[in-house]
Motif scaffolding. Sequence first.
Motif, PDB file in Angstrom:
ATOM      1  N   SER B  98       0.814  -1.214   0.000  1.00 40.26           N
ATOM      2  CA  SER B  98       0.000   0.000   0.000  1.00 40.26           C
ATOM      3  C   SER B  98       0.851   1.270   0.000  1.00 40.26           C
ATOM      4  O   SER B  98       0.423   2.306  -0.489  1.00 40.26           O
ATOM      5  N   HIS B  99       2.073   1.160   0.551  1.00 35.86           N
ATOM      6  CA  HIS B  99       2.877   2.371   0.664  1.00 35.86           C
ATOM      7  C   HIS B  99       3.714   2.691  -0.573  1.00 35.86           C
ATOM      8  O   HIS B  99       4.440   3.658  -0.581  1.00 35.86           O
ATOM      9  N   MET B 100       3.614   1.866  -1.618  1.00 34.23           N
ATOM     10  CA  MET B 100       4.459   2.174  -2.776  1.00 34.23           C
ATOM     11  C   MET B 100       4.052   3.500  -3.416  1.00 34.23           C
ATOM     12  O   MET B 100       4.904   4.274  -3.844  1.00 34.23           O
ATOM     13  N   VAL B 101       2.744   3.768  -3.475  1.00 33.81           N
ATOM     14  CA  VAL B 101       2.304   5.046  -4.044  1.00 33.81           C
ATOM     15  C   VAL B 101       2.668   6.191  -3.085  1.00 33.81           C
ATOM     16  O   VAL B 101       3.098   7.252  -3.509  1.00 33.81           O
ATOM     17  N   THR B 102       2.523   5.925  -1.789  1.00 32.21           N
ATOM     18  CA  THR B 102       2.877   6.925  -0.786  1.00 32.21           C
ATOM     19  C   THR B 102       4.343   7.318  -0.934  1.00 32.21           C
ATOM     20  O   THR B 102       4.698   8.492  -0.918  1.00 32.21           O
ATOM     21  N   MET B 103       5.185   6.306  -1.063  1.00 26.26           N
ATOM     22  CA  MET B 103       6.636   6.525  -1.159  1.00 26.26           C
ATOM     23  C   MET B 103       6.952   7.366  -2.409  1.00 26.26           C
ATOM     24  O   MET B 103       7.718   8.328  -2.345  1.00 26.26           O
ATOM     25  N   ALA B 104       6.357   6.988  -3.542  1.00 23.65           N
ATOM     26  CA  ALA B 104       6.593   7.732  -4.784  1.00 23.65           C
ATOM     27  C   ALA B 104       6.109   9.169  -4.636  1.00 23.65           C
ATOM     28  O   ALA B 104       6.759  10.112  -5.087  1.00 23.65           O
ATOM     29  N   PHE B 105       4.984   9.329  -3.956  1.00 28.14           N
ATOM     30  CA  PHE B 105       4.421  10.670  -3.755  1.00 28.14           C
ATOM     31  C   PHE B 105       5.352  11.519  -2.893  1.00 28.14           C
ATOM     32  O   PHE B 105       5.643  12.671  -3.200  1.00 28.14           O
ATOM     33  N   VAL B 106       5.853  10.922  -1.797  1.00 31.72           N
ATOM     34  CA  VAL B 106       6.754  11.657  -0.888  1.00 31.72           C
ATOM     35  C   VAL B 106       8.030  12.062  -1.623  1.00 31.72           C
ATOM     36  O   VAL B 106       8.551  13.157  -1.446  1.00 31.72           O
ATOM     37  N   LEU B 107       8.542  11.171  -2.480  1.00 34.35           N
ATOM     38  CA  LEU B 107       9.792  11.466  -3.190  1.00 34.35           C
ATOM     39  C   LEU B 107       9.588  12.482  -4.314  1.00 34.35           C
ATOM     40  O   LEU B 107      10.407  13.377  -4.502  1.00 34.35           O
ATOM     41  N   GLY B 108       8.503  12.337  -5.053  1.00 36.87           N
ATOM     42  CA  GLY B 108       8.401  13.082  -6.307  1.00 36.87           C
ATOM     43  C   GLY B 108       7.437  14.247  -6.331  1.00 36.87           C
ATOM     44  O   GLY B 108       7.431  15.031  -7.271  1.00 36.87           O
ATOM     45  N   ALA B 109       6.605  14.388  -5.284  1.00 33.94           N
ATOM     46  CA  ALA B 109       5.553  15.403  -5.349  1.00 33.94           C
ATOM     47  C   ALA B 109       6.084  16.781  -5.000  1.00 33.94           C
ATOM     48  O   ALA B 109       6.315  17.094  -3.847  1.00 33.94           O
ATOM     49  N   ARG B 110       6.286  17.609  -5.991  1.00 35.45           N
ATOM     50  CA  ARG B 110       6.665  18.998  -5.752  1.00 35.45           C
ATOM     51  C   ARG B 110       5.408  19.803  -5.428  1.00 35.45           C
ATOM     52  O   ARG B 110       4.340  19.515  -5.951  1.00 35.45           O
ATOM     53  N   ASP B 111       5.540  20.799  -4.585  1.00 34.28           N
ATOM     54  CA  ASP B 111       4.418  21.681  -4.238  1.00 34.28           C
ATOM     55  C   ASP B 111       3.269  20.947  -3.552  1.00 34.28           C
ATOM     56  O   ASP B 111       2.144  21.423  -3.521  1.00 34.28           O
ATOM     57  N   ASN B 112       3.576  19.758  -3.034  1.00 39.87           N
ATOM     58  CA  ASN B 112       2.571  18.996  -2.306  1.00 39.87           C
ATOM     59  C   ASN B 112       3.220  18.424  -1.053  1.00 39.87           C
ATOM     60  O   ASN B 112       4.373  17.994  -1.087  1.00 39.87           O
ATOM     61  N   LEU B 113       2.477  18.411   0.038  1.00 41.55           N
ATOM     62  CA  LEU B 113       3.001  17.857   1.287  1.00 41.55           C
ATOM     63  C   LEU B 113       2.030  16.808   1.805  1.00 41.55           C
ATOM     64  O   LEU B 113       0.824  17.068   1.899  1.00 41.55           O
ATOM     65  N   LEU B 114       2.555  15.630   2.113  1.00 35.34           N
ATOM     66  CA  LEU B 114       1.740  14.617   2.773  1.00 35.34           C
ATOM     67  C   LEU B 114       1.935  14.829   4.270  1.00 35.34           C
ATOM     68  O   LEU B 114       3.055  14.726   4.762  1.00 35.34           O
ATOM     69  N   ILE B 115       0.863  15.181   4.961  1.00 37.84           N
ATOM     70  CA  ILE B 115       1.029  15.511   6.380  1.00 37.84           C
ATOM     71  C   ILE B 115       0.251  14.554   7.265  1.00 37.84           C
ATOM     72  O   ILE B 115      -0.756  13.982   6.856  1.00 37.84           O
ATOM     73  N   HIS B 116       0.756  14.387   8.485  1.00 44.82           N
ATOM     74  CA  HIS B 116       0.079  13.580   9.493  1.00 44.82           C
ATOM     75  C   HIS B 116      -0.890  14.514  10.208  1.00 44.82           C
ATOM     76  O   HIS B 116      -0.466  15.395  10.939  1.00 44.82           O
TER      77      HIS B 116
END
Lengths: 88, 270
Positions: B98-116
């Motif tokens: 499940s975290h493969m998309v999360t990981m890609a998002f954290v690495l590659g998402a410019r101008d976006n923040l995944l927050i807790h």
Amino acid sequence: MKFSPNYAIHEICGEHVAIFMGEGGSNQMLSLNHSAALLWKTFADKEFSPDDMVSILTSNYDIDAATARADVQEILDQWKQSGVIATD
Amino acid sequence: METIRRYSYRLGGLFIEIEAPFDPLPQWAECAQEGEAQLHIHVRTGLPSPIAAEAERIDTSLGPVWREGNRFRMKDFQLEATEDFTHFEVQAWGQDVSHMVTMAFVLGARDNLLIHSSCVMLDGQGYAFIAPSGTGKSTHADNWVRAFPGCQLLNDDNPILSHDGEQVSLHGSPWSGKRPVYRQEQVPLRALVRIVRGQENRIEPASPLEALTMLLEATSTLRRDPQVFRPTLESIKCVVERIPCFILHCLPDTASARTCLEGIAQQNKY
């Protein structure tokens, strides 16, 4: 001495902050006042001595060498304690 | 022979394409294709080429990650990124991918923040509550839903913040912790609030340094990798400079929600 390469200086809402670029570590962030930020920007990536710091302060602020020396000592104590200065 | 299909998703401010032999985000509805995707993920099943034993271990909010160059391995998958972190080849061999998309998002998402964060929507605006696990983010969000008619939970664990240099938006996400709140909506972010347990309900504005600290602690990123961390910091600075941030000392009651909203509304006047 030199600044640790693990910190990067950032300006946010007019304030200067040194941010630790790494996992873990106790001091993730360090707030810098105007003179501390000036010293950091001047000596980032450079070798420098306390005397170099004193001359930057005396040439940028209206203070004498003795006052500048005391300020430098205080800043250095704080920086060494928080690990932002790499001493050999 | 496995059948590969292309899936298109909108996550935060990004359009993402995933080619996979299985639905990688069953909890998230696909979107129509919108031109060129910002992130591309190709998923294959089967064992990957081994990553070196001496690979660097990084502890992230997603769990431990082993890294060797641009290859990242988690428990049940390995992900290999292009230099610019826009294309990802994933080898999945276990159950927990499940975290493969999360990981890609954290690495590659410019101008976006995944927050807790646990966050709510009220009158078309977003309010995000931040705190370490177990402090009472979800409880506080529930208190908002109880206190204010029309208030809805947007996401209970991992929403996304996006910015375009001006506007900051709060988005639901396919990650929502224990409570499955997979709401595919976005609203302008009105305030960020750090939740602290207290003996009374009291709200105060956060200083720039406090705001920076609280958002940085809540954000999933790789602090050791400047290529990932620098854009993260730029986005965090952009958010903190535009969005009012607060610290709320509170009890777990509905009165705390009122104290919070009143404090936020009051700051507007100055």
